[in-house]
Motif scaffolding. Structure first.
Motif, PDB file in Angstrom:
ATOM      1  N   MET A   1       0.928  -1.185  -0.021  1.00  0.00           N
ATOM      2  CA  MET A   1       0.121   0.141  -0.060  1.00  0.00           C
ATOM      3  C   MET A   1       0.971   1.179  -0.009  1.00  0.00           C
ATOM      4  O   MET A   1       1.635   1.389   0.831  1.00  0.00           O
ATOM      5  N   LYS A   2       0.629   2.316  -0.823  1.00  0.00           N
ATOM      6  CA  LYS A   2       1.266   3.356  -1.026  1.00  0.00           C
ATOM      7  C   LYS A   2       0.530   4.359   0.108  1.00  0.00           C
ATOM      8  O   LYS A   2      -0.330   4.614   0.215  1.00  0.00           O
ATOM      9  N   LEU A   3       1.706   5.028   0.689  1.00  0.00           N
ATOM     10  CA  LEU A   3       1.348   6.056   1.480  1.00  0.00           C
ATOM     11  C   LEU A   3       1.995   7.385   0.991  1.00  0.00           C
ATOM     12  O   LEU A   3       2.785   7.554   0.516  1.00  0.00           O
ATOM     13  N   TYR A   4       0.932   8.311   1.229  1.00  0.00           N
ATOM     14  CA  TYR A   4       1.173   9.453   0.466  1.00  0.00           C
ATOM     15  C   TYR A   4       1.656  10.467   1.682  1.00  0.00           C
ATOM     16  O   TYR A   4       0.745  10.925   2.835  1.00  0.00           O
ATOM     17  N   PRO A   5       2.797  11.146   1.739  1.00  0.00           N
ATOM     18  CA  PRO A   5       3.179  12.141   2.729  1.00  0.00           C
ATOM     19  C   PRO A   5       2.635  13.533   2.465  1.00  0.00           C
ATOM     20  O   PRO A   5       2.558  13.906   1.431  1.00  0.00           O
ATOM     21  N   TYR A   6       2.331  14.193   3.605  1.00  0.00           N
ATOM     22  CA  TYR A   6       1.395  15.608   3.579  1.00  0.00           C
ATOM     23  C   TYR A   6       1.890  16.265   4.692  1.00  0.00           C
ATOM     24  O   TYR A   6       2.330  15.699   5.810  1.00  0.00           O
ATOM     25  N   GLN A   7       1.535  17.649   4.588  1.00  0.00           N
ATOM     26  CA  GLN A   7       1.593  18.520   5.782  1.00  0.00           C
ATOM     27  C   GLN A   7       0.307  19.108   5.974  1.00  0.00           C
ATOM     28  O   GLN A   7      -0.679  19.187   5.074  1.00  0.00           O
ATOM     29  N   TYR A   8       0.129  19.217   7.040  1.00  0.00           N
ATOM     30  CA  TYR A   8      -1.324  19.715   7.723  1.00  0.00           C
ATOM     31  C   TYR A   8      -1.218  20.910   8.756  1.00  0.00           C
ATOM     32  O   TYR A   8      -0.317  20.911   9.466  1.00  0.00           O
ATOM     33  N   GLN A   9      -1.964  21.961   8.648  1.00  0.00           N
ATOM     34  CA  GLN A   9      -2.184  22.936   9.717  1.00  0.00           C
ATOM     35  C   GLN A   9      -3.735  22.936  10.116  1.00  0.00           C
ATOM     36  O   GLN A   9      -4.688  22.621   9.174  1.00  0.00           O
ATOM     37  N   VAL A  10      -4.125  23.276  11.321  1.00  0.00           N
ATOM     38  CA  VAL A  10      -5.420  23.415  11.831  1.00  0.00           C
ATOM     39  C   VAL A  10      -5.534  24.772  11.937  1.00  0.00           C
ATOM     40  O   VAL A  10      -4.853  25.625  12.605  1.00  0.00           O
ATOM     41  N   LEU A  11      -6.834  25.483  11.521  1.00  0.00           N
ATOM     42  CA  LEU A  11      -7.250  26.741  11.831  1.00  0.00           C
ATOM     43  C   LEU A  11      -8.144  26.616  13.369  1.00  0.00           C
ATOM     44  O   LEU A  11      -8.808  26.016  13.511  1.00  0.00           O
ATOM     45  N   ARG A  12      -7.612  27.778  14.123  1.00  0.00           N
ATOM     46  CA  ARG A  12      -8.059  27.842  15.374  1.00  0.00           C
ATOM     47  C   ARG A  12      -8.673  29.012  15.616  1.00  0.00           C
ATOM     48  O   ARG A  12      -8.251  30.161  15.246  1.00  0.00           O
ATOM     49  N   TYR A  13      -9.776  29.116  16.387  1.00  0.00           N
ATOM     50  CA  TYR A  13     -10.175  30.425  16.989  1.00  0.00           C
ATOM     51  C   TYR A  13      -9.830  30.084  18.475  1.00  0.00           C
ATOM     52  O   TYR A  13      -9.938  29.523  19.297  1.00  0.00           O
ATOM     53  N   VAL A  14      -9.036  31.390  18.795  1.00  0.00           N
ATOM     54  CA  VAL A  14      -8.294  31.616  20.254  1.00  0.00           C
ATOM     55  C   VAL A  14      -9.174  32.621  20.744  1.00  0.00           C
ATOM     56  O   VAL A  14      -8.777  33.724  20.459  1.00  0.00           O
ATOM     57  N   HIS A  15      -9.846  32.357  21.607  1.00  0.00           N
ATOM     58  CA  HIS A  15     -10.846  33.527  22.218  1.00  0.00           C
ATOM     59  C   HIS A  15     -10.005  34.359  23.080  1.00  0.00           C
ATOM     60  O   HIS A  15     -10.270  35.614  23.174  1.00  0.00           O
ATOM     61  N   ASN A  24     -11.179  24.357  17.196  1.00  0.00           N
ATOM     62  CA  ASN A  24     -10.738  24.149  16.100  1.00  0.00           C
ATOM     63  C   ASN A  24     -11.673  24.652  14.866  1.00  0.00           C
ATOM     64  O   ASN A  24     -12.900  24.109  15.085  1.00  0.00           O
ATOM     65  N   LEU A  25     -11.382  25.015  13.831  1.00  0.00           N
ATOM     66  CA  LEU A  25     -12.375  25.541  12.893  1.00  0.00           C
ATOM     67  C   LEU A  25     -12.334  24.935  11.358  1.00  0.00           C
ATOM     68  O   LEU A  25     -12.980  24.902  10.859  1.00  0.00           O
ATOM     69  N   GLY A  26     -11.093  24.497  11.315  1.00  0.00           N
ATOM     70  CA  GLY A  26     -10.709  23.763   9.867  1.00  0.00           C
ATOM     71  C   GLY A  26      -9.246  23.114   9.671  1.00  0.00           C
ATOM     72  O   GLY A  26      -8.500  23.299  10.800  1.00  0.00           O
ATOM     73  N   VAL A  27      -9.271  22.813   8.876  1.00  0.00           N
ATOM     74  CA  VAL A  27      -7.659  22.146   8.557  1.00  0.00           C
ATOM     75  C   VAL A  27      -7.383  22.351   6.995  1.00  0.00           C
ATOM     76  O   VAL A  27      -8.347  22.471   6.067  1.00  0.00           O
ATOM     77  N   VAL A  28      -5.937  22.516   6.700  1.00  0.00           N
ATOM     78  CA  VAL A  28      -5.614  22.644   5.369  1.00  0.00           C
ATOM     79  C   VAL A  28      -4.458  21.900   5.305  1.00  0.00           C
ATOM     80  O   VAL A  28      -3.611  21.724   6.186  1.00  0.00           O
ATOM     81  N   LEU A  29      -4.453  21.090   3.997  1.00  0.00           N
ATOM     82  CA  LEU A  29      -3.483  20.108   3.913  1.00  0.00           C
ATOM     83  C   LEU A  29      -2.923  20.447   2.451  1.00  0.00           C
ATOM     84  O   LEU A  29      -3.134  20.980   1.623  1.00  0.00           O
ATOM     85  N   HIS A  30      -1.647  19.982   2.766  1.00  0.00           N
ATOM     86  CA  HIS A  30      -0.780  20.154   1.468  1.00  0.00           C
ATOM     87  C   HIS A  30       0.104  18.766   1.031  1.00  0.00           C
ATOM     88  O   HIS A  30       0.814  18.280   2.026  1.00  0.00           O
TER      89      HIS A  30
END
Length: 156
Positions: A1-15, A24-30
């Motif tokens: 099984m091939k595995l794909y490397p990626y990076q991610y960041q989480v978008l946060r609302y810090v009150h 956490n409000l969302g994620v962005v993957l690359h």
């Protein structure tokens, strides 16, 4: 099984930055490989937990929704090749373009690295485990149909 490397960041609302409380409000993957760069994102459209936890005013929620929509528009500009970025941007360059660092309540976490057996599976898994599962009345599995703002596109 091939595995794909990626990076991610989480978008946060810090009150409040002093207490460090956040939602956490969302994620962005690359994903970056020989075929190009794939950028995926998913942001929540549910704000019930945020409004209950922080007693957030409706005007603040409306502003937050507007910011997420604006970020989505900027993401579409990137996908169309209209962003002012280097030819091979890393994830942090991309998220700085979407949301320039400032002292607002929205921040991206530092980039994290992971492996996934499928690119779409990574987005669904991260979004569910980091964002959606904490929303009231969310099923125990990720259906992918409760998301309003999402996007994916290959960036060349």
């Amino acid at each position: 099984m091939k595995l794909y490397p990626y990076q991610y960041q989480v978008l946060r609302y810090v009150h409040d930055r002093n207490t460090g409380e956040f939602i956490n409000l969302g994620v962005v993957l690359h994903f970056s490989d020989e075929s190009g760069n794939l950028l995926q994102s998913r942001f929540t459209s549910k704000f019930k937990r945020l409004s209950q936890f922080f007693k957030t005013e409706p005007a603040t929620l409306k502003g937050l929704k507007n910011v997420l929509t604006h970020m989505q528009q900027k993401l579409q500009q990137l996908q169309a090749g209209k962003g002012n970025l280097t030819s091979n941007p890393d994830l942090q360059d991309l998220t700085r373009y979407l949301l320039p660092p400032d002292d607002s309540s929205l921040i991206f976490t530092p980039p994290q690295e992971a492996l996934a057996p499928a690119q779409e599976q990574a987005l669904n898994h991260l979004f569910f485990s980091l964002v959606e599962r904490y929303e009231p009345n969310t099923p125990t599995h990720s259906s992918g149909n409760k998301v309003k703002i999402s996007s994916e596109k290959t960036i060349r």
